[in-house]
Scaffold this motif. Structure first.
Motif, PDB file in Angstrom:
ATOM      1  N   ILE A  30       0.834  -1.200   0.000  1.00 30.37           N
ATOM      2  CA  ILE A  30       0.000   0.000   0.000  1.00 30.37           C
ATOM      3  C   ILE A  30       0.874   1.257   0.000  1.00 30.37           C
ATOM      4  O   ILE A  30       0.605   2.218  -0.735  1.00 30.37           O
ATOM      5  N   LYS A  31       1.941   1.247   0.797  1.00 26.76           N
ATOM      6  CA  LYS A  31       2.842   2.403   0.843  1.00 26.76           C
ATOM      7  C   LYS A  31       3.526   2.635  -0.505  1.00 26.76           C
ATOM      8  O   LYS A  31       3.659   3.769  -0.963  1.00 26.76           O
ATOM      9  N   LYS A  32       3.955   1.549  -1.158  1.00 32.83           N
ATOM     10  CA  LYS A  32       4.591   1.672  -2.470  1.00 32.83           C
ATOM     11  C   LYS A  32       3.612   2.234  -3.492  1.00 32.83           C
ATOM     12  O   LYS A  32       3.980   3.088  -4.320  1.00 32.83           O
ATOM     13  N   ALA A  33       2.366   1.769  -3.451  1.00 29.71           N
ATOM     14  CA  ALA A  33       1.355   2.255  -4.397  1.00 29.71           C
ATOM     15  C   ALA A  33       1.076   3.731  -4.157  1.00 29.71           C
ATOM     16  O   ALA A  33       1.005   4.521  -5.110  1.00 29.71           O
ATOM     17  N   ASN A  34       0.927   4.125  -2.899  1.00 32.94           N
ATOM     18  CA  ASN A  34       0.671   5.534  -2.579  1.00 32.94           C
ATOM     19  C   ASN A  34       1.836   6.416  -3.005  1.00 32.94           C
ATOM     20  O   ASN A  34       1.628   7.509  -3.535  1.00 32.94           O
ATOM     21  N   ALA A  35       3.062   5.940  -2.778  1.00 38.39           N
ATOM     22  CA  ALA A  35       4.241   6.711  -3.168  1.00 38.39           C
ATOM     23  C   ALA A  35       4.302   6.870  -4.684  1.00 38.39           C
ATOM     24  O   ALA A  35       4.640   7.945  -5.199  1.00 38.39           O
ATOM     25  N   ALA A  36       3.971   5.807  -5.411  1.00 35.55           N
ATOM     26  CA  ALA A  36       3.990   5.857  -6.874  1.00 35.55           C
ATOM     27  C   ALA A  36       2.924   6.814  -7.396  1.00 35.55           C
ATOM     28  O   ALA A  36       3.156   7.555  -8.358  1.00 35.55           O
ATOM     29  N   LEU A  59       1.574  -1.098  -9.532  1.00 30.90           N
ATOM     30  CA  LEU A  59       1.716  -1.127  -8.070  1.00 30.90           C
ATOM     31  C   LEU A  59       0.357  -1.066  -7.376  1.00 30.90           C
ATOM     32  O   LEU A  59       0.150  -1.725  -6.350  1.00 30.90           O
ATOM     33  N   VAL A  60      -0.561  -0.300  -7.930  1.00 33.06           N
ATOM     34  CA  VAL A  60      -1.919  -0.243  -7.360  1.00 33.06           C
ATOM     35  C   VAL A  60      -2.592  -1.602  -7.510  1.00 33.06           C
ATOM     36  O   VAL A  60      -3.233  -2.099  -6.573  1.00 33.06           O
ATOM     37  N   LYS A  61      -2.425  -2.225  -8.665  1.00 31.04           N
ATOM     38  CA  LYS A  61      -3.010  -3.553  -8.899  1.00 31.04           C
ATOM     39  C   LYS A  61      -2.434  -4.577  -7.921  1.00 31.04           C
ATOM     40  O   LYS A  61      -3.168  -5.404  -7.358  1.00 31.04           O
ATOM     41  N   LYS A  78      -7.610   7.671  -5.191  1.00 30.50           N
ATOM     42  CA  LYS A  78      -6.365   8.446  -5.270  1.00 30.50           C
ATOM     43  C   LYS A  78      -5.698   8.258  -6.636  1.00 30.50           C
ATOM     44  O   LYS A  78      -5.132   9.202  -7.196  1.00 30.50           O
ATOM     45  N   ALA A  79      -5.758   7.048  -7.174  1.00 33.46           N
ATOM     46  CA  ALA A  79      -5.116   6.748  -8.459  1.00 33.46           C
ATOM     47  C   ALA A  79      -5.831   7.425  -9.624  1.00 33.46           C
ATOM     48  O   ALA A  79      -5.196   7.792 -10.611  1.00 33.46           O
ATOM     49  N   ASP A  81       1.699   9.427  -5.759  1.00 34.88           N
ATOM     50  CA  ASP A  81       2.142  10.782  -5.421  1.00 34.88           C
ATOM     51  C   ASP A  81       3.216  11.271  -6.396  1.00 34.88           C
ATOM     52  O   ASP A  81       3.224  12.438  -6.787  1.00 34.88           O
ATOM     53  N   ALA A  82       4.117  10.374  -6.789  1.00 33.06           N
ATOM     54  CA  ALA A  82       5.216  10.734  -7.685  1.00 33.06           C
ATOM     55  C   ALA A  82       4.803  10.655  -9.155  1.00 33.06           C
ATOM     56  O   ALA A  82       5.591  11.001 -10.026  1.00 33.06           O
TER      57      ALA A  82
END
Length: 84
Positions: A32-38, A49-51, A81-82, A40-41
Motif C-alpha cells: 500500500i505504501k509503495k502504491a501511494n508513493a507511486a 503497483l496499485v493492482k 487516489k489513483a 504521489d510521484a
C-alpha cells in the motif's frame, strides 16, 4: 510454559501462525505504501503497483487478516487516489 503435550504443541502452532500473520500484514502495508508513493510521484508503474496492492488487500481479507469492509475501504481509497 505448559506441561501438557497438546498445550505445548498449541504454543508452537500459535507462534508460527502469529509470525505468518505478521509477515502478511507487513507485506500488505508495504504494498500500500509503495502504491501511494507511486501515485504521489506520478510514476510510470503506478498502475501495476496499485493492482499489486489491491491483490494483497484481497488476499489479506480472504485470510481474515483484515475485515472485508476494511479491505473495501482501502481499495476504494487507493482507486480514488489513483484516478484523480
Amino acid at each position: 510454559m505448559p506441561n501438557i503435550k497438546s498445550a505445548k504443541k498449541r504454543v508452537k502452532i500459535n507462534a508460527t501462525k502469529a509470525a505468518n500473520n505478521k509477515a502478511a500484514n507487513s507485506a500488505l502495508k508495504t504494498a500500500i505504501k509503495k502504491a501511494n508513493a507511486a501515485i504521489d510521484a506520478n510514476a510510470e508503474n503506478k498502475d501495476a503497483l496499485v493492482k499489486e496492492a489491491i491483490k494483497k488487500i484481497n488476499q489479506a481479507a480472504a485470510k481474515n487478516l483484515i475485515h472485508k469492509n476494511c479491505a473495501a475501504r482501502k481499495k476504494s481509497a487507493l482507486a480514488k487516489k489513483a484516478n484523480v
